[in-house]
Design an enzyme around this catalytic site. Structure first.
Site, short mmCIF file in Angstrom:
data_model
loop_
_atom_site.label_atom_id
_atom_site.label_comp_id
_atom_site.label_asym_id
_atom_site.label_seq_id
_atom_site.Cartn_x
_atom_site.Cartn_y
_atom_site.Cartn_z
N ARG A 29 10.28 -1.28 -4.33
CA ARG A 29 10.15 -2.16 -5.50
C ARG A 29 11.53 -2.52 -6.05
O ARG A 29 12.40 -1.66 -6.16
CB ARG A 29 9.33 -1.48 -6.60
CG ARG A 29 7.90 -1.29 -6.19
CD ARG A 29 7.03 -0.81 -7.34
NE ARG A 29 5.79 -0.30 -6.81
CZ ARG A 29 4.78 -1.06 -6.39
NH1 ARG A 29 4.88 -2.37 -6.46
NH2 ARG A 29 3.68 -0.51 -5.90
N ASP A 30 11.67 -3.81 -6.40
CA ASP A 30 12.91 -4.26 -7.02
C ASP A 30 13.06 -3.60 -8.39
O ASP A 30 12.10 -3.50 -9.16
CB ASP A 30 12.89 -5.79 -7.16
CG ASP A 30 14.27 -6.35 -7.43
OD1 ASP A 30 14.79 -7.06 -6.54
OD2 ASP A 30 14.82 -6.10 -8.52
N ILE A 31 14.27 -3.17 -8.69
CA ILE A 31 14.52 -2.45 -9.95
C ILE A 31 14.42 -3.38 -11.16
O ILE A 31 14.17 -2.92 -12.28
CB ILE A 31 15.89 -1.74 -9.87
CG1 ILE A 31 15.96 -0.56 -10.84
CG2 ILE A 31 17.04 -2.71 -10.10
CD1 ILE A 31 17.13 0.37 -10.57
N ASN A 87 18.05 -14.74 -0.22
CA ASN A 87 19.23 -15.36 -0.82
C ASN A 87 20.44 -15.17 0.09
O ASN A 87 20.58 -14.14 0.74
CB ASN A 87 19.52 -14.74 -2.19
CG ASN A 87 18.43 -15.00 -3.19
OD1 ASN A 87 17.83 -16.08 -3.19
ND2 ASN A 87 18.13 -14.03 -4.04
N VAL A 96 23.37 -8.22 -3.20
CA VAL A 96 23.45 -7.05 -2.31
C VAL A 96 23.61 -7.59 -0.89
O VAL A 96 22.75 -8.32 -0.39
CB VAL A 96 22.20 -6.16 -2.42
CG1 VAL A 96 22.31 -4.98 -1.45
CG2 VAL A 96 22.02 -5.65 -3.85
N HIS A 100 17.89 -9.09 3.04
CA HIS A 100 16.59 -8.62 2.54
C HIS A 100 15.73 -9.80 2.17
O HIS A 100 16.23 -10.88 1.86
CB HIS A 100 16.77 -7.68 1.34
CG HIS A 100 17.61 -8.26 0.25
ND1 HIS A 100 18.99 -8.28 0.30
CD2 HIS A 100 17.28 -8.87 -0.91
CE1 HIS A 100 19.47 -8.86 -0.77
NE2 HIS A 100 18.45 -9.25 -1.53
N HIS A 102 12.76 -10.98 -0.45
CA HIS A 102 12.02 -10.70 -1.68
C HIS A 102 10.56 -11.15 -1.49
O HIS A 102 10.32 -12.28 -1.04
CB HIS A 102 12.56 -11.51 -2.86
CG HIS A 102 13.96 -11.19 -3.27
ND1 HIS A 102 14.27 -10.51 -4.43
CD2 HIS A 102 15.16 -11.48 -2.69
CE1 HIS A 102 15.58 -10.40 -4.54
NE2 HIS A 102 16.14 -10.99 -3.50
P1 AMP Z 1 19.77 -10.48 -4.15
O1 AMP Z 1 20.22 -11.00 -5.48
O2 AMP Z 1 18.94 -11.46 -3.36
O3 AMP Z 1 20.91 -9.89 -3.35
O4 AMP Z 1 18.75 -9.31 -4.46
C1 AMP Z 1 19.15 -8.02 -4.74
C2 AMP Z 1 18.04 -7.38 -5.53
O5 AMP Z 1 18.24 -5.98 -5.50
C3 AMP Z 1 17.98 -7.79 -6.98
O6 AMP Z 1 16.74 -8.44 -7.25
C4 AMP Z 1 18.13 -6.48 -7.74
O7 AMP Z 1 17.31 -6.41 -8.88
C5 AMP Z 1 17.73 -5.47 -6.69
N1 AMP Z 1 18.28 -4.14 -6.88
C6 AMP Z 1 19.56 -3.81 -7.24
N2 AMP Z 1 19.70 -2.48 -7.28
C7 AMP Z 1 18.49 -1.95 -6.95
C8 AMP Z 1 17.99 -0.63 -6.83
N3 AMP Z 1 18.77 0.46 -7.06
N4 AMP Z 1 16.70 -0.45 -6.47
C9 AMP Z 1 15.91 -1.52 -6.25
N5 AMP Z 1 16.31 -2.80 -6.35
C10 AMP Z 1 17.59 -3.01 -6.70
#
Ligand code: AMP
Length: 114
Positions: A29-31, A87, A96, A100, A102
């Site tokens: 799950r996204d944080i 993205n 990140v 990945h 979403h």
């Molecule tokens: P992006 O912006 O496409 O690189 O997506 C990265 C996603 O990772 C974002 O939606 C963040 O909310 C999510 N994220 C960052 N840190 C964590 C974490 N520790 N656990 C889960 N999701 C995270």
């Protein structure tokens, strides 16, 4: 060995709510969820951005999509629908640098893409 944030989650060095995993893909799950369901589907093998994908990675990317679709079916919102997003780099909003996908769903998503 790469050391992205998602590598650390996959190695259980950082806690996350992991909802699915198989030999190639881990999903958690996204944080900062942007929808009632917001799950990230991540390849175990780290690739920084979509720009770094090679033809041999096509199956791996397909597995991310298939894992997300199967999750939506299992969770009961496949028919009502969902959105997937990948993205890339700054203008795409990537934060990140470990490819990945979403998966967003669980409610009508009225916002435009992005
Ligand atoms: P992006 O912006 O496409 O690189 O997506 C990265 C996603 O990772 C974002 O939606 C963040 O909310 C999510 N994220 C960052 N840190 C964590 C974490 N520790 N656990 C889960 N999701 C995270």
């Amino acid at each position: 060995m790469t050391n992205t944030l998602f590598d650390k989650i996959i190695r259980r060095e950082i806690p996350a709510d992991i909802v699915y995993e198989d030999a190639d893909v881990v999903a958690f799950r996204d944080i900062h969820p942007q929808a009632p369901v917001h799950v990230l589907f991540v390849p175990r093998r780290s690739i920084a951005t979509l720009n770094d994908l090679k033809p041999d990675d096509a199956v791996l990317v397909g597995k991310l999509v298939l894992a997300a679709a199967a999750y939506a079916k299992r969770e009961g919102f496949a028919e009502s629908g969902y959105r997937t997003i990948m993205n890339c780099n700054r203008d795409g909003g990537q934060t990140v640098f470990h490819v990945h996908l979403h998966l967003l769903g669980g409610a009508p998503l009225h916002v435009p893409l992005g």
